[in-house]
Design an enzyme around this catalytic site. Structure first.
Site, PDB file in Angstrom:
ATOM      1  N   HIS A 275       0.837  -1.212   0.000  1.00 25.48           N
ATOM      2  CA  HIS A 275       0.000   0.000   0.000  1.00 25.48           C
ATOM      3  C   HIS A 275       0.870   1.259   0.000  1.00 25.48           C
ATOM      4  CE1 HIS A 275      -3.068   2.857   1.592  1.00 25.48           C
ATOM      5  NE2 HIS A 275      -3.857   2.102   0.851  1.00 25.48           N
TER       6      HIS A 275
ATOM      7  N   SER B  31      -8.824 -14.435  -2.906  1.00 24.14           N
ATOM      8  CA  SER B  31      -8.914 -12.992  -3.103  1.00 24.14           C
ATOM      9  C   SER B  31     -10.329 -12.582  -3.484  1.00 24.14           C
ATOM     10  CB  SER B  31      -7.944 -12.587  -4.215  1.00 24.14           C
ATOM     11  OG  SER B  31      -8.229 -11.279  -4.654  1.00 24.14           O
TER      12      SER B  31
HETATM   13  C1  LIG Z   1      -6.897  -0.205   2.458  1.00 20.27           C
HETATM   14  C2  LIG Z   1      -5.521  -0.691   2.675  1.00 20.27           C
HETATM   15  C3  LIG Z   1      -4.632  -0.005   3.511  1.00 20.27           C
HETATM   16  C4  LIG Z   1      -4.978   1.300   4.148  1.00 20.27           C
HETATM   17  O1  LIG Z   1      -5.985   1.141   5.056  1.00 20.27           O
HETATM   18  P1  LIG Z   1      -6.924   2.377   5.414  1.00 20.27           P
HETATM   19  O2  LIG Z   1      -7.839   1.760   6.404  1.00 20.27           O
HETATM   20  O3  LIG Z   1      -7.588   2.791   4.140  1.00 20.27           O
HETATM   21  O4  LIG Z   1      -6.033   3.442   5.995  1.00 20.27           O
HETATM   22  C5  LIG Z   1      -3.395  -0.550   3.736  1.00 20.27           C
HETATM   23  N1  LIG Z   1      -3.017  -1.694   3.133  1.00 20.27           N
HETATM   24  C6  LIG Z   1      -3.826  -2.374   2.315  1.00 20.27           C
HETATM   25  C7  LIG Z   1      -3.354  -3.636   1.695  1.00 20.27           C
HETATM   26  C8  LIG Z   1      -5.109  -1.882   2.043  1.00 20.27           C
HETATM   27  O5  LIG Z   1      -5.907  -2.565   1.197  1.00 20.27           O
END
Ligand SMILES: *Cc1c(COP(=O)(O)O)cnc(C)c1O
Length: 395
Positions: free
Chosen positions: A136, A335
């Site tokens: 992310h 997934s």
């Molecule tokens: C959505 C997501 C995040 C971030 O999470 P938030 O709750 O949107 O801050 C981090 N890592 C992955 C893999 C995600 O899908």
């Protein structure tokens, strides 16, 4: 959608109080607009199928969970007892003994990841942070905030970390240790990194701390054949993050951060609140904890399992339908992110698809139905047909 910093004229906050009716009209218009659009929001992982309006009483009280969920404080406005129940439940789902876990409800997955990475960095002060190219984007921000070197490892064509390259990179960092972020469900392709292989490969650098970013799939994997193997079942995993507004569905963004208790020695005393505080913030949403406790308890593990199976089945349904309209769909194991050829812009906009280069994806969370997937496929077929008719040289 507004792209500038200046607000819409009708929303300007003035010197004098605005008429209540006007304000309510604005809010109601906003709510019904969001509701109307919800069924066709396919590209983003927030489950929009929920209703909490019967708990509206919560909007007339202030609930603030300041400091550690397990610590007493003097404010008398907290819901920490509910927060602790949430953390305990989530720890069990992640194969940990709840008694050996420190955890709390964060503002979102990114804060939960930052919390875990910070614990790893505290344990291994010379280590770099390793993550895959598909991790992310907020991981970069976290590394920057901690002034810690970030090493981005290639991922394969499906989005999983290239473990052989991780091993090579860690060999060059012998003696420094490694803090590795493993993703369980990448944002764009739903890929899961192989935590056992990662932990093994990274030992070339010395001691290894793995943080698991299960923001997307943390409420899916516990109900699959991976249930006993994932999360804290692996001894190298020190911490784990699960977003709660994704698979579960919540009216407020929130996540759960979990960490082995022995990694959380740096207990900061918040003198003013007379509570211990190892969290990353001071005031935290107690509203989120109450709603989470309610939502999890109402479904129970059995209800969450049904949600997860429905999402996985829906993803396979989407693959079948998208295959029929010739868009080359594919799906990683376990997934709920279905990847397919990027369609015309109007289709992306109408169904709020997420796109990346030549592909698009949809995420089959709770509000996504077979009807909407069929509707998408009709639009894709119609678009393909109109392009065929418009193609030059056809006669
Ligand atoms: C959505 C997501 C995040 C971030 O999470 P938030 O709750 O949107 O801050 C981090 N890592 C992955 C893999 C995600 O899908």
């Amino acid at each position: 959608m507004y792209w500038s910093n200046s607000s819409h004229p009708s929303l300007r906050i003035d010197r004098f109080p605005a008429p209540e009716e006007d304000l309510l009209t604005q809010v109601e218009t906003f709510v019904s607009g969001m509701r109307d659009e919800a069924p066709v929001v396919l590209g983003y992982p927030g489950n929009l199928d929920f209703s909490f309006s019967h708990l509206a009483g919560l909007l007339d009280i202030f609930v603030n969970n300041v400091g550690d969920p397990g610590s007493q404080e003097t404010s008398a406005v907290s819901a920490k007892h509910m927060e602790r129940a949430v953390v305990e439940f989530m720890a069990e789902l992640a194969n940990a003994d709840p008694a050996a876990i420190y955890g709390y409800v964060t503002a979102g997955g990114s804060e939960a990841n930052l919390f875990g990475l910070d614990r790893g960095c505290a344990l291994l002060p010379d280590a770099a942070i390793y993550c895959s190219a598909d991790a992310h984007y907020s991981i970069r921000k976290s590394a920057r905030l901690m002034r810690r070197e970030l090493v981005v490892v290639n991922s394969d064509r499906y989005g999983s970390m290239d473990v052989a390259q991780l091993h090579q990179l860690c060999r060059r960092a012998r003696g420094r240790g490694a803090v590795v972020l493993a993703t369980v469900g990448t944002t764009m392709t739903g890929a899961s990194d192989d935590v056992a292989a990662i932990a093994e490969a990274a030992t070339a650098a010395g001691e290894v701390y793995v943080h698991v970013d299960a923001a997307l799939n943390g409420l899916i994997i516990p109900f699959t054949e991976e249930r006993d193997r994932w999360g804290f079942a692996h001894p190298s995993v020190g911490s784990l993050a699960v977003s709660m507004h994704k698979a579960l569905g919540m009216p407020v963004a929130c996540a759960v951060a979990l960490c082995r208790s022995e990694m959380v020695q740096t207990r900061v005393e918040g003198e003013y609140i007379s509570a211990t505080d190892a969290t990353l913030s001071c005031s935290r949403s107690g509203l989120a904890s109450v709603l989470l406790w309610y939502a999890l308890a109402r479904k129970g593990a059995a209800g969450l399992a049904r949600n997860a199976w429905r999402a996985l089945d829906m993803a396979r349904y989407a693959v079948d339908r998208l295959q029929q309209v010739g868009t080359n769909p594919w799906l990683n194991p376990l997934s709920i992110v279905v990847v397919f050829d990027r369609p015309a812009e109007w289709v992306c906009r109408r169904f709020h698809l997420a796109t990346d280069g030549s592909y698009a994806h949809l995420v089959t969370v709770g509000h996504v139905t077979t009807d909407v997937i069929d509707e998408l496929c009709d639009a894709l077929a119609a678009d393909a047909e109109s392009r065929r008719l418009a193609a030059p040289g056809r006669r």
